[in-house]
Write a protein that holds these residues in place. Structure first.
Motif: not given
Length: 454
Positions: A172-178, A197-199
């Motif tokens: 899932d690309i939306s759950k990808r971490s950098t 992550g996002n948050t």
């Protein structure tokens, strides 16, 4: 004589003129060579220009003499250059090879003759950071980070790359971490990744099974060599096939080599803010405590969320004008936090149990401090693979500081730890003995952004 001697009275004939009053200061030989106006003014201007020029010349000569007394830095000119395809973004040196991250894949160069020995461009990705460690016997482990923040784990042996795994890849690309930062321990036993992550942000610590990798590579190399020998015996009609098998018997394309995956040991998250107790009564809290020795009922020792909110309201009402800027910052979207971590050997601070064998060259723990935090946390790495990974591990040791920690550094011998706080105080710790060696406070209010051992 008829008349007595008398001093004659002065007459205007012998009076000195105004422009002749300083006649005794003039050179008698130049009395008649004096220039008329305006040539005298021109002469003065020329002499003034000449004197100023001489002062400038003397000043420059003094500066040149002072520069000669200083130690001149050695100028190092390039002796050779590597010809790469595309743009080079980063590089790492391991053993007798130089690994370069390119705009399209990886490349390996030999240090002895500056020639390219191998390249990996199976996937069209740009490598932005690379870390390498020499494991001996021409075995190397590499960690590469691409432009999307994915971490690529490679094995390099016999001048060929082998992709082991992409550590933070998810379907899932939306759950990808950098991946923000990568740290590879000396010797290649552990690797740490700071992911965002996002948050939120967190720290993943992996154990790299390099001993298993060495055995698996030897086994696969022997199997590939036997397969090549059998192929040469069974087929003598094609000379080209025999040449290919002799040239690359252990190529990843010819033999399906798969190595063991790294093991996730720790997942360290930022410290949670202090909140009130969720227990309704002291008896509920005592049930979670193993110690039965309690004095009193404990009704006055519970802090609830309402009490924290009341304390926060009193503080903000008292310092409202000073907190206006902070309120504006808090209204903005909160960005993921960053952390600084180091791999540390066993010492008086990080003490392991007697049942665990400690190797001097293998890290025994890590030190972590998050941005804006006053605490330096230590975690042990000597954990059994059978133990379940704790989603929120507790640090074994916590060092509180008087101010938030700005940056830190570890010496090359891994014995000394330097901490720089936001109050411009630098502390040097001896980790083996467990006490500070020196504390230096910068008088001027400066923000220390980085610190290094020389």
């Amino acid at each position: 004589r008829k008349h007595p001697l008398e001093i004659p009275s002065p007459s205007e004939k012998y009076w000195l003129k105004d422009d002749e009053e300083d006649f005794f200061l003039q050179d008698p030989d130049r009395k008649r060579d004096e220039l008329p106006q305006p040539f005298r003014m021109i002469n003065k201007l020329v002499m003034l220009i000449f004197e100023n020029a001489m002062e400038i010349i003397e000043r420059r000569e003094m500066l040149q003499e002072a520069q000669k007394l200083k130690v001149q830095p050695t100028k190092c000119l390039p002796t050779a250059e590597f010809q790469v395809t595309g743009r080079s973004n980063c590089l790492a040196v391991s053993g007798k090879y130089v690994f370069v991250g390119l705009s399209l894949g990886l490349a390996a160069f030999r240090v002895s003759d500056y020639s390219q020995v191998c390249a990996w461009d199976a996937v069209t990705t740009e490598i932005c950071a690379i870390h390498a460690s020499d494991l001996g016997n021409e075995h190397h482990v590499l960690l590469a980070v691409d432009e999307m923040g994915l971490v690529w784990l490679f094995w390099f042996h016999k001048e060929s790359f082998l992709l082991i795994n992409i550590l933070n890849e998810v379907e899932d690309i939306s759950k990808r971490s950098t991946c923000v930062e990568v740290v590879l321990s000396p010797g290649g036993d552990y690797a740490g990744f700071l992911l965002q992550g996002n948050t939120t942000a967190w720290l993943d610590i992996y154990r790299l099974p390099k001993d298993s990798w060495l055995k698996e590579m030897e086994k696969n190399s022997g199997a590939a060599a036997g397969l090549a020998c059998r192929e040469r015996r069974s087929s003598w009609t094609s000379v080209a096939n025999v040449f290919l098998l002799q040239e690359s018997p252990v190529s990843a394309n010819k033999t399906d080599v798969k190595l063991s995956l790294p093991v996730l040991l720790l997942k360290v998250r930022p410290p949670k803010p202090i909140t009130g107790s969720n227990f309704k009564s002291p008896l509920d809290a005592l049930k979670k405590v193993d110690d039965d020795g309690v004095l009193g009922l404990g009704h006055n020792h519970l802090i609830k969320d309402s009490q924290w909110e009341q304390q926060e309201a009193i503080f903000r009402s008292a310092y409202r004008e000073y907190l206006e800027a902070e309120d504006e910052r808090g209204s903005k979207e909160e960005i993921p936090r960053r952390a600084t971590f180091h791999f540390l050997p066993a010492s008086q601070i990080l003490q392991v149990g007697p049942e665990i064998k400690v190797q001097p060259d293998v890290p025994a723990g890590i030190s972590v401090h998050w941005d804006g935090s006053h605490n330096l946390c230590f975690y042990l790495l000597n954990r059994s693979l059978k133990d379940k990974m704790d989603s929120d591990p507790k640090p074994e040791v916590v060092w509180p500081c008087a101010a938030p920690i700005a940056c830190s550094a570890v010496s090359s011998c891994s014995r000394y730890l330097a901490l720089a706080c936001k109050d411009a105080a630098i502390t040097i710790w001896d980790k083996h003995l467990g006490y500070p060696l020196s504390v230096t406070a910068i008088l001027e209010e400066r923000l220390i952004r980085s610190i290094h051992f020389l």
